[in-house]
Design a protein around this motif. Structure first.
Motif, PDB file in Angstrom:
ATOM      1  N   UNK A  26      -7.362  33.895   8.792  1.00  0.00           N
ATOM      2  CA  UNK A  26      -6.915  34.044  10.169  1.00  0.00           C
ATOM      3  C   UNK A  26      -7.037  35.505  10.576  1.00  0.00           C
ATOM      4  N   UNK A  27      -7.126  35.729  11.870  1.00  0.00           N
ATOM      5  CA  UNK A  27      -7.073  37.091  12.408  1.00  0.00           C
ATOM      6  C   UNK A  27      -5.885  37.168  13.344  1.00  0.00           C
ATOM      7  N   UNK A  28      -4.900  38.000  12.967  1.00  0.00           N
ATOM      8  CA  UNK A  28      -3.694  38.187  13.751  1.00  0.00           C
ATOM      9  C   UNK A  28      -3.870  39.405  14.664  1.00  0.00           C
ATOM     10  N   UNK A  29      -3.418  39.257  15.915  1.00  0.00           N
ATOM     11  CA  UNK A  29      -3.375  40.388  16.836  1.00  0.00           C
ATOM     12  C   UNK A  29      -1.981  40.474  17.439  1.00  0.00           C
ATOM     13  N   UNK A  37      -5.272  42.270  12.232  1.00  0.00           N
ATOM     14  CA  UNK A  37      -5.043  42.103  10.807  1.00  0.00           C
ATOM     15  C   UNK A  37      -5.728  40.831  10.316  1.00  0.00           C
ATOM     16  N   UNK A  38      -6.547  40.960   9.265  1.00  0.00           N
ATOM     17  CA  UNK A  38      -7.120  39.770   8.634  1.00  0.00           C
ATOM     18  C   UNK A  38      -6.088  39.225   7.650  1.00  0.00           C
ATOM     19  N   UNK A  39      -5.727  37.953   7.793  1.00  0.00           N
ATOM     20  CA  UNK A  39      -4.683  37.329   6.982  1.00  0.00           C
ATOM     21  C   UNK A  39      -5.260  36.078   6.338  1.00  0.00           C
ATOM     22  N   UNK A  40      -5.143  35.983   5.038  1.00  0.00           N
ATOM     23  CA  UNK A  40      -5.568  34.791   4.317  1.00  0.00           C
ATOM     24  C   UNK A  40      -4.320  34.010   3.919  1.00  0.00           C
ATOM     25  N   UNK A  95       7.944  41.014  20.389  1.00  0.00           N
ATOM     26  CA  UNK A  95       6.663  41.157  21.080  1.00  0.00           C
ATOM     27  C   UNK A  95       5.770  39.991  20.693  1.00  0.00           C
ATOM     28  N   UNK A  96       4.781  39.766  21.500  1.00  0.00           N
ATOM     29  CA  UNK A  96       3.924  38.604  21.332  1.00  0.00           C
ATOM     30  C   UNK A  96       2.872  38.858  20.240  1.00  0.00           C
ATOM     31  N   UNK A  97       2.520  37.799  19.505  1.00  0.00           N
ATOM     32  CA  UNK A  97       1.407  37.872  18.565  1.00  0.00           C
ATOM     33  C   UNK A  97       0.607  36.574  18.629  1.00  0.00           C
ATOM     34  N   UNK A  98      -0.662  36.677  18.271  1.00  0.00           N
ATOM     35  CA  UNK A  98      -1.531  35.497  18.227  1.00  0.00           C
ATOM     36  C   UNK A  98      -2.325  35.513  16.931  1.00  0.00           C
ATOM     37  N   UNK A  99      -2.702  34.335  16.508  1.00  0.00           N
ATOM     38  CA  UNK A  99      -3.564  34.192  15.339  1.00  0.00           C
ATOM     39  C   UNK A  99      -4.696  33.232  15.672  1.00  0.00           C
ATOM     40  N   UNK A 100      -5.908  33.572  15.241  1.00  0.00           N
ATOM     41  CA  UNK A 100      -7.066  32.713  15.447  1.00  0.00           C
ATOM     42  C   UNK A 100      -7.724  32.470  14.091  1.00  0.00           C
ATOM     43  N   UNK A 101      -7.945  31.210  13.782  1.00  0.00           N
ATOM     44  CA  UNK A 101      -8.571  30.889  12.510  1.00  0.00           C
ATOM     45  C   UNK A 101     -10.054  31.251  12.558  1.00  0.00           C
ATOM     46  N   UNK A 102     -10.539  31.846  11.478  1.00  0.00           N
ATOM     47  CA  UNK A 102     -11.958  32.125  11.354  1.00  0.00           C
ATOM     48  C   UNK A 102     -12.597  31.042  10.496  1.00  0.00           C
ATOM     49  N   UNK A 103     -13.532  30.319  11.088  1.00  0.00           N
ATOM     50  CA  UNK A 103     -14.253  29.269  10.361  1.00  0.00           C
ATOM     51  C   UNK A 103     -15.735  29.655  10.303  1.00  0.00           C
TER      52      UNK A 103
END
Length: 425
Positions: A26-29, A37-40, A95-103
């Motif tokens: 995932x990539x968290x912003x 942040x790259x998060x596994x 504060x707000x955060x988002x995560x997007x999965x990297x496929x």
């Protein structure tokens, strides 16, 4: 007919299925933080774990909601397919955060790109011509520095862009985040036409003021066109002076510009160079070379351009043998590379390319980076580094044309093969 009702999934099993579905990259912003942040997320036993900002956490799941703590900060989020949306903080502030999965794609792909627009800045906000992923190969073309394509000189429709190093790109590399290193391998860098143009006088940054005033300018400007033999790889002036009628130049096509976007806040001109690469004018950026570029924006935003058929050190005539090229390249991502400037390697050498406002500053940047490279990748002590660089390193000067000056620190791989690398535990 008997209809069978679906069996309810026990809560514990449902939680495990949800955890398995979330496992992956995932990539968290985070709002207020320019560094994604790259998060596994990894499912191990019955626990979904990850790490962000260098700190580990364990995920709690309830239906489509996630929760975890990192130090004193509590993270809460809602799962929406391949996205996470939520809030983090210490109550009552958040504060707000988002995560997007990297496929990544299931297999490497190949693309052919015939560009129709040609930006002239290394912008992080220009719409990409293509989104690619690590392992993908792209076949494309570049214009020359004057905006001419692969057609005949002066041919109608062949002037495809204003001059000033029009670029091919950007190529958005999925999964590349600031702090990574984009690895670009040039598989094909070939001439696609039989002519070029160049400058015809020495740039003043390469000569003494005394020579600049005493040299005589010809009454009739010399012709600056070159005829390229694309088979024999020889170039000769189309209309040479009597003294140069037998003068020929061996051709070695290369890209004057290879760059990632410098920033989302500012976009240097395609004439410039810096830590992001850019208009480096290194004749070693040719077919078979692998280039390591710092990533400063999401997706890296890769640009190519300023094709040359040949060039001596420094690009002393301001314009080298400017021409259009056919280019094929493959990309990869070195995660958490945190490079400070461009590196390159080919079959014979490793290279650190320093760019600065003066040659001495560029030399210091290049030699300092080479010292760090030998320390981190080859396990050398400071005295080891000094001895290897003192007797094996060579300097090249690819560019003395303002605004940036370039120096390449280069070490032959033949010398590196004699080094005994430390055993990694």
């Amino acid at each position: 007919m008997t209809l069978l009702s679906p069996m309810p999934i026990p809560a514990q099993q449902s939680s495990k299925v949800a955890a398995l579905n979330l496992a992956g990259e995932w990539i968290f912003e985070m709002d207020g933080d320019a560094q994604p942040q790259r998060v596994v997320l990894a499912f191990n036993g019955d626990t979904l774990r990850g790490a962000v900002y260098g700190q580990s956490f364990v995920v709690s799941l309830a239906a489509n909601r996630v929760q975890f703590s990192v130090g004193d900060f509590r993270w809460r989020g809602t799962v929406r397919g391949d996205s996470l949306v939520g809030w983090l903080g210490i109550a009552p502030d958040s504060s707000r955060w988002t995560g997007v999965r990297f496929r990544p794609p299931a297999a490497p792909r190949a693309f052919k790109v015939d560009p129709s627009t040609f930006p002239r800045a290394y912008s992080g906000t220009t719409a990409p011509v293509l989104r690619i992923a690590a392992g993908d190969t792209v076949h494309t073309t570049t214009l020359d520095a004057g905006g001419w394509g692969r057609g005949a000189f002066g041919a109608r429709g062949n002037k495809r862009s204003p001059g000033g190093n029009p670029l091919t790109g950007p190529f958005y590399v999925e999964g590349a985040v600031p702090g990574d290193v984009l690895v670009v391998t040039l598989h094909r860098v070939r001439l696609n036409r039989d002519w070029a143009f160049s400058g015809t006088s020495l740039v003043e940054t390469a000569i003494d003021p005394s020579y600049a005033t005493e040299r005589q300018t010809p009454a009739t400007p010399p012709d600056n066109k070159w005829t390229l033999d694309t088979v024999a790889l020889q170039g000769r002036l189309t209309a040479p002076s009597p003294a140069l009628r037998d003068f020929t130049v061996p051709l070695s096509p290369f890209l004057g510009v290879v760059a990632t976007a410098a920033s989302t806040e500012y976009a240097p001109s395609s004439r410039e160079s810096g830590s992001y690469g850019g208009n480096m004018e290194s004749a070693r950026l040719r077919e078979g070379t692998t280039i390591h570029l710092p990533v400063s924006t999401m997706g890296a935003q890769l640009y190519l351009g300023d094709g040359h058929a040949a060039q001596g050190s420094g690009e002393l005539t301001g314009d080298a043998m400017e021409t259009s090229l056919d280019v094929s390249f493959t990309v990869a991502i070195k995660r958490w590379g945190f490079a400070e400037l461009t590196r390159a390697e080919d079959a014979t050498d490793i290279m650190s390319i320093g760019v600065a406002g003066s040659l001495d500053a560029a030399m210091r940047r290049a030699s300092s980076d080479m010292a760090r490279w030998l320390t981190t990748d080859y396990g050398l002590t400071a005295s080891d580094v000094a001895l290897v660089m003192g007797f094996a390193l060579q300097f090249d000067i690819p560019d003395v044309v303002p605004p940036g000056f370039g120096v390449t620190a280069r070490i032959p791989k033949a010398a590196l093969r004699t080094l005994v690398r430390p055993t990694r535990k």
